[in-house]
Write an enzyme that holds these catalytic residues in place. Structure first.
Site, short mmCIF file in Angstrom:
data_model
loop_
_atom_site.label_atom_id
_atom_site.label_comp_id
_atom_site.label_asym_id
_atom_site.label_seq_id
_atom_site.Cartn_x
_atom_site.Cartn_y
_atom_site.Cartn_z
N ASP A 1 7.52 -1.77 -11.12
CA ASP A 1 8.83 -1.15 -11.31
C ASP A 1 8.62 0.29 -11.74
O ASP A 1 7.51 0.82 -11.68
CB ASP A 1 9.67 -1.95 -12.33
CG ASP A 1 9.21 -1.69 -13.76
OD1 ASP A 1 8.07 -1.21 -13.95
OD2 ASP A 1 9.99 -1.94 -14.69
N LYS B 1 8.99 -6.88 -4.82
CA LYS B 1 9.02 -6.80 -6.29
C LYS B 1 9.82 -7.97 -6.87
O LYS B 1 9.36 -8.65 -7.79
CB LYS B 1 9.66 -5.46 -6.73
CG LYS B 1 9.66 -5.30 -8.23
CD LYS B 1 10.53 -4.14 -8.68
CE LYS B 1 11.39 -4.58 -9.83
NZ LYS B 1 12.59 -3.82 -10.02
#
Ligand code: SF4
Length: 215
Positions: free
Chosen positions: A141, A122
């Site tokens: 997220d 991420k």
């Protein structure tokens, strides 16, 4: 899992219309600052991270300065972002590796980025997408996870599987802005506890999967 192409198109055009300008909320002036801010943003608000990085980068602007900072001082500087011991250890390790192996530069490469302490897929996608403009994946997220499920773009809860579903369905040129826009929509309208469905411009086509308490 794949939503219909026309549904995906509706989601994308609504996101583009409502959030034409959607930027990363973490303040940064270069890839290095974005990398550190993203590490600090785990379990912390962007506002808090911005307060902390303002002072941190004023005193220690680059990897050389942070790599040499005693751990206790670094912990103190980032304490208010939570999980500060772990974050300080990762940031120090990350900066030391940047200096030792990358000449103090953030590598523009996913494989190299995920080898840095504290950097997962991420964070690497955030840095490559936002700082370098490279679409290497879709940032997933908590907002992207929640909204993608509610909008019927995935049925997964695991970030890697959600990213795989999104990469399959979205055109590559949308990958970077899709996440920024979903995060804005998640913050402003499609809240975790009580999504504002009655006021939401996605209302006519959103299946609202898993939504029980809407306002
Ligand atoms: S209609 Fe409700 S669940 Fe769907 S995106 Fe809007 S706020 Fe979220």
């Amino acid at each position: 899992m794949a939503a219909g192409k026309s549904h995906v198109k509706k989601v994308l055009s609504a996101l583009r219309r409502d959030y034409a300008v959607a930027e990363c909320a973490l303040r940064h002036e270069n890839p290095f600052q974005l990398l550190i801010a993203t590490i600090l943003s785990a379990q912390c608000t962007d506002e808090r991270v911005n307060l902390v990085t303002k002072d941190l980068f004023a005193k220690y602007p680059g990897p050389h300065e942070l790599a040499n900072l005693p751990l206790s001082k670094l912990e103190q500087a980032i304490q208010s972002t939570g999980f500060f011991r772990n974050k300080a250890k990762n940031i120090q390790g990350c900066c030391q590796k940047l200096v030792a192996e990358h000449g103090g530069e953030v590598p523009r490469d996913l494989e190299a980025l995920v080898k840095l302490p504290g950097v997962g897929r991420k964070t690497a996608n955030v840095v490559l997408g936002t700082a370098f403009g490279d679409a290497t994946g879709v940032v997933v997220d908590t907002h992207v996870t929640r909204l993608s499920n509610r909008l019927g773009l995935t049925t997964e809860s695991d970030a890697v599987k959600i990213e795989r579903d999104l990469m399959t369905q979205l055109p590559k040129k949308e990958w970077i802005m899709f996440s920024h826009r979903m995060i804005h929509h998640g913050r402003r309208v499609c809240n975790a506890r009580k999504p504002l469905c009655a006021q939401c411009s996605f209302n006519s086509f959103c299946p609202r999967i898993g939504v029980e308490n809407s306002a």
